[in-house]
Design a protein around this motif. Sequence first.
Motif, PDB file in Angstrom:
ATOM      1  N   ILE A  23       0.869  -1.174   0.000  1.00 26.74           N
ATOM      2  CA  ILE A  23       0.000   0.000   0.000  1.00 26.74           C
ATOM      3  C   ILE A  23       0.904   1.221   0.000  1.00 26.74           C
ATOM      4  O   ILE A  23       1.841   1.312   0.794  1.00 26.74           O
ATOM      5  N   ILE A  24       0.623   2.167  -0.897  1.00 29.01           N
ATOM      6  CA  ILE A  24       1.396   3.409  -0.930  1.00 29.01           C
ATOM      7  C   ILE A  24       0.683   4.454  -0.083  1.00 29.01           C
ATOM      8  O   ILE A  24      -0.513   4.686  -0.253  1.00 29.01           O
ATOM      9  N   LEU A  25       1.429   5.054   0.837  1.00 31.09           N
ATOM     10  CA  LEU A  25       0.942   6.181   1.626  1.00 31.09           C
ATOM     11  C   LEU A  25       1.691   7.423   1.174  1.00 31.09           C
ATOM     12  O   LEU A  25       2.923   7.435   1.126  1.00 31.09           O
ATOM     13  N   TYR A  26       0.953   8.467   0.840  1.00 34.92           N
ATOM     14  CA  TYR A  26       1.562   9.745   0.499  1.00 34.92           C
ATOM     15  C   TYR A  26       1.674  10.552   1.787  1.00 34.92           C
ATOM     16  O   TYR A  26       0.690  10.711   2.508  1.00 34.92           O
ATOM     17  N   VAL A  27       2.874  11.029   2.083  1.00 32.72           N
ATOM     18  CA  VAL A  27       3.151  11.675   3.368  1.00 32.72           C
ATOM     19  C   VAL A  27       3.918  12.971   3.161  1.00 32.72           C
ATOM     20  O   VAL A  27       4.580  13.170   2.140  1.00 32.72           O
ATOM     21  N   ARG A  28       3.831  13.865   4.142  1.00 35.81           N
ATOM     22  CA  ARG A  28       4.560  15.137   4.073  1.00 35.81           C
ATOM     23  C   ARG A  28       6.063  14.928   4.235  1.00 35.81           C
ATOM     24  O   ARG A  28       6.866  15.489   3.529  1.00 35.81           O
ATOM     25  N   ASP A  29       6.435  14.136   5.228  1.00 42.59           N
ATOM     26  CA  ASP A  29       7.842  13.917   5.547  1.00 42.59           C
ATOM     27  C   ASP A  29       8.080  12.414   5.644  1.00 42.59           C
ATOM     28  O   ASP A  29       7.640  11.763   6.603  1.00 42.59           O
ATOM     29  N   GLN A  78      -6.589  10.977   4.295  1.00 46.33           N
ATOM     30  CA  GLN A  78      -7.830  10.488   3.707  1.00 46.33           C
ATOM     31  C   GLN A  78      -8.584   9.619   4.706  1.00 46.33           C
ATOM     32  O   GLN A  78      -7.991   8.859   5.453  1.00 46.33           O
ATOM     33  N   VAL A  79      -9.894   9.715   4.697  1.00 44.58           N
ATOM     34  CA  VAL A  79     -10.703   8.907   5.607  1.00 44.58           C
ATOM     35  C   VAL A  79     -11.321   7.710   4.901  1.00 44.58           C
ATOM     36  O   VAL A  79     -11.990   6.896   5.523  1.00 44.58           O
ATOM     37  N   ALA A  80     -11.106   7.585   3.605  1.00 45.22           N
ATOM     38  CA  ALA A  80     -11.688   6.464   2.874  1.00 45.22           C
ATOM     39  C   ALA A  80     -10.870   5.189   3.049  1.00 45.22           C
ATOM     40  O   ALA A  80     -11.324   4.119   2.679  1.00 45.22           O
ATOM     41  N   VAL A  81      -9.678   5.296   3.608  1.00 45.77           N
ATOM     42  CA  VAL A  81      -8.819   4.140   3.825  1.00 45.77           C
ATOM     43  C   VAL A  81      -8.345   4.158   5.272  1.00 45.77           C
ATOM     44  O   VAL A  81      -7.993   5.202   5.809  1.00 45.77           O
ATOM     45  N   LYS A  82      -8.338   2.984   5.890  1.00 46.67           N
ATOM     46  CA  LYS A  82      -7.828   2.865   7.262  1.00 46.67           C
ATOM     47  C   LYS A  82      -6.878   1.679   7.286  1.00 46.67           C
ATOM     48  O   LYS A  82      -7.216   0.603   6.798  1.00 46.67           O
ATOM     49  N   LEU A  83      -5.687   1.877   7.832  1.00 46.54           N
ATOM     50  CA  LEU A  83      -4.734   0.783   7.996  1.00 46.54           C
ATOM     51  C   LEU A  83      -5.070   0.057   9.288  1.00 46.54           C
ATOM     52  O   LEU A  83      -5.159   0.682  10.347  1.00 46.54           O
ATOM     53  N   VAL A  84      -5.248  -1.259   9.205  1.00 49.29           N
ATOM     54  CA  VAL A  84      -5.616  -2.059  10.377  1.00 49.29           C
ATOM     55  C   VAL A  84      -4.455  -2.996  10.706  1.00 49.29           C
ATOM     56  O   VAL A  84      -4.027  -3.777   9.863  1.00 49.29           O
ATOM     57  N   PHE A  85      -3.979  -2.899  11.933  1.00 57.82           N
ATOM     58  CA  PHE A  85      -2.889  -3.733  12.413  1.00 57.82           C
ATOM     59  C   PHE A  85      -3.456  -4.779  13.364  1.00 57.82           C
ATOM     60  O   PHE A  85      -4.165  -4.446  14.315  1.00 57.82           O
ATOM     61  N   ASP A 120      -1.929   8.690  12.092  1.00 57.13           N
ATOM     62  CA  ASP A 120      -0.481   8.816  11.948  1.00 57.13           C
ATOM     63  C   ASP A 120      -0.118  10.299  11.837  1.00 57.13           C
ATOM     64  O   ASP A 120      -1.018  11.156  11.882  1.00 57.13           O
ATOM     65  N   PRO A 121       1.165  10.648  11.693  1.00 57.27           N
ATOM     66  CA  PRO A 121       1.547  12.068  11.664  1.00 57.27           C
ATOM     67  C   PRO A 121       0.898  12.885  10.539  1.00 57.27           C
ATOM     68  O   PRO A 121       0.789  14.096  10.644  1.00 57.27           O
ATOM     69  N   ASP A 122       0.447  12.222   9.464  1.00 60.58           N
ATOM     70  CA  ASP A 122      -0.196  12.928   8.360  1.00 60.58           C
ATOM     71  C   ASP A 122      -1.714  12.869   8.427  1.00 60.58           C
ATOM     72  O   ASP A 122      -2.398  13.275   7.488  1.00 60.58           O
ATOM     73  N   GLY A 123      -2.256  12.338   9.517  1.00 60.96           N
ATOM     74  CA  GLY A 123      -3.700  12.272   9.676  1.00 60.96           C
ATOM     75  C   GLY A 123      -4.342  11.057   9.042  1.00 60.96           C
ATOM     76  O   GLY A 123      -5.567  10.966   8.970  1.00 60.96           O
ATOM     77  N   ASN A 124      -3.529  10.102   8.561  1.00 55.93           N
ATOM     78  CA  ASN A 124      -4.088   8.868   8.013  1.00 55.93           C
ATOM     79  C   ASN A 124      -4.670   8.026   9.139  1.00 55.93           C
ATOM     80  O   ASN A 124      -4.054   7.877  10.192  1.00 55.93           O
ATOM     81  N   ALA A 125      -5.858   7.483   8.896  1.00 57.48           N
ATOM     82  CA  ALA A 125      -6.539   6.684   9.910  1.00 57.48           C
ATOM     83  C   ALA A 125      -5.870   5.324  10.051  1.00 57.48           C
ATOM     84  O   ALA A 125      -5.506   4.685   9.067  1.00 57.48           O
ATOM     85  N   LEU A 126      -5.693   4.897  11.303  1.00 57.32           N
ATOM     86  CA  LEU A 126      -5.190   3.557  11.563  1.00 57.32           C
ATOM     87  C   LEU A 126      -5.916   2.959  12.746  1.00 57.32           C
ATOM     88  O   LEU A 126      -6.569   3.649  13.514  1.00 57.32           O
ATOM     89  N   GLN A 127      -5.824   1.639  12.839  1.00 59.12           N
ATOM     90  CA  GLN A 127      -6.558   0.908  13.869  1.00 59.12           C
ATOM     91  C   GLN A 127      -5.740  -0.293  14.301  1.00 59.12           C
ATOM     92  O   GLN A 127      -5.032  -0.894  13.500  1.00 59.12           O
TER      93      GLN A 127
END
Length: 136
Positions: A23-29, A78-85, A120-127
């Motif tokens: 999965i590619i995540l686009y991030v600021r840093d 984005q809120v349309a995708v959530k990474l689930v661990f 995460d630091p870029d506001g990506n949703a995770l669980q």
Amino acid sequence: MSEIDVTETGCTNISVSAGLNRIILYVRDVDISASFYAFFFGFKVQTTPTDRITELVPENGGVHLLLHKAGKAQKLGQVAVKLVFDVADVSAFREQAAKKGLKFGTIHKADGYEFSNAKDPDGNALQVSSRAFKSV
């Protein structure tokens, strides 16, 4: 779960199967995000000087996260995708993460498993979720 009639979607005669492995995540840093996922989730960071993507490899197998520097016009978090661990004990993981500085929300109880959400630091949703460990 219901089945999808592929003839209705225009997808017919498909004989190739594909596994979801990256999965590619686009991030600021990229460096901050790589450190975040390595520190909290145990990913091994792999970089190549000529590649624009940093690959994060999970210790125990699973999907690789590819970090790519976001363009100025790209919307992050984005809120349309959530990474689930997958974790066996949501409460214990949540407690360990909090000691390291990552705050998860309330633990929710579902059909035989628990989960809790964060960003995460870029506001990506995770669980973190124990769904993979529930007994059928």
